[in-house]
Design a protein around this motif. Structure first.
Motif, short mmCIF file in Angstrom:
data_model
loop_
_atom_site.label_atom_id
_atom_site.label_comp_id
_atom_site.label_asym_id
_atom_site.label_seq_id
_atom_site.Cartn_x
_atom_site.Cartn_y
_atom_site.Cartn_z
N GLU A 140 0.84 -1.20 0.00
CA GLU A 140 0.00 0.00 0.00
C GLU A 140 0.87 1.25 0.00
OE1 GLU A 140 -1.29 1.09 4.52
OE2 GLU A 140 -2.23 -0.71 3.66
N LYS A 141 0.25 2.38 -0.36
CA LYS A 141 0.99 3.62 -0.64
C LYS A 141 0.79 4.67 0.45
CE LYS A 141 1.51 1.30 -4.40
NZ LYS A 141 2.71 0.44 -4.55
N ARG A 142 1.72 5.61 0.43
CA ARG A 142 1.60 6.71 1.38
C ARG A 142 0.63 7.77 0.88
NH1 ARG A 142 6.75 8.19 -0.92
NH2 ARG A 142 7.81 6.97 0.67
N GLU A 148 -0.54 2.04 -9.49
CA GLU A 148 -0.42 0.85 -10.34
C GLU A 148 0.87 0.07 -10.07
OE1 GLU A 148 -0.94 3.89 -11.41
OE2 GLU A 148 -2.99 3.91 -12.24
N ASP A 149 1.88 0.75 -9.55
CA ASP A 149 3.17 0.13 -9.29
C ASP A 149 3.11 -0.66 -7.99
OD1 ASP A 149 5.96 -0.24 -8.44
OD2 ASP A 149 6.44 1.07 -10.12
N LYS A 150 3.51 -1.92 -8.04
CA LYS A 150 3.37 -2.79 -6.87
C LYS A 150 4.22 -2.35 -5.68
CE LYS A 150 3.15 -7.29 -7.64
NZ LYS A 150 3.40 -8.64 -8.21
N THR A 151 5.40 -1.77 -5.94
CA THR A 151 6.32 -1.50 -4.84
C THR A 151 6.71 -0.04 -4.69
OG1 THR A 151 8.21 -2.05 -6.27
CG2 THR A 151 7.27 -3.84 -4.96
N ALA A 152 6.16 0.86 -5.49
CA ALA A 152 6.53 2.28 -5.42
C ALA A 152 5.68 3.03 -4.38
CB ALA A 152 6.35 2.93 -6.79
N ASN A 153 6.20 4.16 -3.93
CA ASN A 153 5.47 5.07 -3.04
C ASN A 153 4.91 4.34 -1.82
OD1 ASN A 153 4.34 7.54 -2.21
ND2 ASN A 153 2.44 7.15 -3.31
N THR A 160 -4.42 2.51 -2.34
CA THR A 160 -4.16 1.40 -3.26
C THR A 160 -4.92 1.59 -4.57
OG1 THR A 160 -6.04 0.06 -2.52
CG2 THR A 160 -3.96 -0.22 -1.32
N ILE A 161 -4.51 0.86 -5.60
CA ILE A 161 -5.24 0.85 -6.86
C ILE A 161 -6.63 0.24 -6.66
CG2 ILE A 161 -4.30 -1.40 -7.57
CD1 ILE A 161 -4.32 -0.35 -10.44
N PHE A 162 -6.74 -0.69 -5.72
CA PHE A 162 -8.01 -1.33 -5.44
C PHE A 162 -9.00 -0.34 -4.83
CE2 PHE A 162 -4.34 -4.05 -4.20
CZ PHE A 162 -4.22 -4.73 -5.40
N GLY A 163 -8.48 0.47 -3.91
CA GLY A 163 -9.31 1.48 -3.29
C GLY A 163 -9.74 2.55 -4.26
N ARG A 164 -8.82 2.96 -5.16
CA ARG A 164 -9.19 3.97 -6.14
C ARG A 164 -10.33 3.46 -7.02
NH1 ARG A 164 -4.81 5.90 -10.42
NH2 ARG A 164 -5.20 3.79 -11.20
N SER A 183 -11.21 -6.40 1.31
CA SER A 183 -12.38 -6.72 0.48
C SER A 183 -12.27 -6.06 -0.89
CB SER A 183 -13.67 -6.26 1.18
OG SER A 183 -14.80 -6.62 0.41
N MET A 184 -11.78 -4.83 -0.92
CA MET A 184 -11.64 -4.12 -2.20
C MET A 184 -10.67 -4.85 -3.13
SD MET A 184 -11.89 -0.09 -1.14
CE MET A 184 -10.68 -0.09 0.16
N PHE A 185 -9.65 -5.47 -2.56
CA PHE A 185 -8.72 -6.26 -3.36
C PHE A 185 -9.45 -7.40 -4.06
CE2 PHE A 185 -6.36 -10.34 -3.15
CZ PHE A 185 -5.50 -10.13 -4.22
N CYS A 186 -10.28 -8.14 -3.32
CA CYS A 186 -11.02 -9.26 -3.91
C CYS A 186 -12.00 -8.77 -4.97
CB CYS A 186 -11.76 -10.02 -2.82
SG CYS A 186 -10.67 -10.86 -1.63
N MET A 187 -12.68 -7.64 -4.69
CA MET A 187 -13.63 -7.08 -5.67
C MET A 187 -12.90 -6.66 -6.94
SD MET A 187 -16.42 -7.22 -3.79
CE MET A 187 -15.92 -8.37 -2.52
N TYR A 188 -11.74 -6.05 -6.77
CA TYR A 188 -10.96 -5.59 -7.93
C TYR A 188 -10.52 -6.77 -8.79
CZ TYR A 188 -7.34 -3.20 -10.64
OH TYR A 188 -6.57 -2.69 -11.66
#
Length: 329
Positions: A140-142, A148-153, A160-164, A183-188
């Motif tokens: 997750e990001k700051r 979209e980048d798995k390990t940046a920021n 997260t991209i999932f939350g967006r 949950s948002m990860f699974c939905m995404y």
């Protein structure tokens, strides 16, 4: 059916970030149980919160010597010393579980499993789990940058991209971009699996109800004709290809067993009645149809079809009144 409607069908309701709501949807649909299966969503109970508070996706599930051996992928988790789930660990990781059937349900750590509806109009269990595997290692990001980048920021602000995506979907980006995201990860992943499954399904698609045709824009042919491979096909309002007789505003057409429109030929029904469909496919009525071959130099038989299109041999003639009646082509 839109991809969002497919998502709701797959997940027993609209996407939700609140795990108790997800469990309630599964239960209402009669699709919540205690047996893990590939692609099912695995819900965890929190003793401190006194409710379900976390969800992961089952990747493999094997019963061995009475013990369930399950691998799952979850977002917003932490590994921990014994691979147990943590609700807010900030990463997407592959987890491993071993438990007895009696250890599922109620206030046990594993509360139960939600079962998606897999099929041609959603996605397969394999497509769903493959999508989840793509995100293992996501941090997750700051802030809402480089999502979209798995390990940046990297940060701990639940961005997260999932939350967006979830925020955009439910219309509350500000709230859900920075929310706990298991949950948002699974939905995404479900959304992406459906999108990818449906993207390649352009053209002819066969399901239990018959054939449909999906256009490049994702819509389906319905209440319309389709020219395909030099042959005409027609679809009803539900998008199903029609075979047999079809009534249009201008008259009757006949579609063969493969759905292709018949033209310039005789059609005989199960009752032995014969009809002629013209070169445009339209059934001939109240007219003559000339025989294909002459029975002598310049001599043809002209077959008569009545108002209902049925061939009436008593009016067949070699000398039709073509000033009063036309001859079908």
């Amino acid at each position: 059916m839109t991809n969002y409607e497919r998502l709701c069908k797959l997940l027993a309701g609209p996407p939700t970030a609140y795990t108790p709501s997800g469990v309630a949807q599964w239960k209402k649909a009669g699709r919540y149980g205690k047996t893990p299966s590939v692609g099912s969503l695995m819900y965890f109970y929190s003793a401190s919160m006194k409710r379900v508070s976390h969800v992961e996706m089952v990747i493999t599930a094997v019963m061995r010597n009475g013990l369930w051996i399950v691998d799952a992928i979850g977002g917003n988790t932490g590994a921990g010393g014994n691979e147990t789930s943590f609700r807010d660990g900030g990463k997407c990781i592959w987890k491993h579980y071993e438990f007895l059937p009696s250890q599922v349900g109620g206030t046990n750590h594993i509360n139960g499993f939600g079962y998606p509806v897999f099929g041609a109009d959603t996605c397969s269990a394999e497509q769903l789990t493959e999508e989840a595997k793509l995100w293992v290692g996501y941090l997750e990001k700051r802030s809402a940058k480089q999502l979209e980048d798995k390990t940046a920021n990297v940060g701990d602000n639940n961005c997260t991209i999932f939350g967006r995506w979830y925020g955009e979907t439910v219309g509350d980006t500000a709230t859900y971009t920075c929310a706990q995201w298991c949950s948002m990860f699974c939905m995404y992943c479900a959304k992406e699996a459906i999108r990818k499954a449906q993207d390649w399904r352009t053209g002819w698609i066969l399901d239990v109800d018959g054939w449909t045709y999906r256009k490049a824009d994702g819509s389906y042919c319905s209440d319309e004709w389709l020219l395909y491979g030099g042959r005409w096909f027609v679809f009803d309002s539900s998008g199903k290809m029609i075979t047999g007789w079809f009534k249009a505003a201008e008259g009757w057409y006949y579609l063969a067993g493969d759905g292709a429109m018949c033209a310039s030929q005789w059609i005989t029904d199960d009752n032995g009645k014969s009809y002629y469909v013209t070169q445009t496919g339209l059934m001939a009525t109240s007219c003559y149809v000339r025989s294909d071959k002459p029975f002598g130099p310049g001599r043809y038989i002209y077959y008569w079809v009545g108002e209902d299109g049925v061939w009436d041999p008593q009016w067949d003639t070699e000398k039709p009144d073509l000033k009063k009646y036309y001859c079908a082509i």
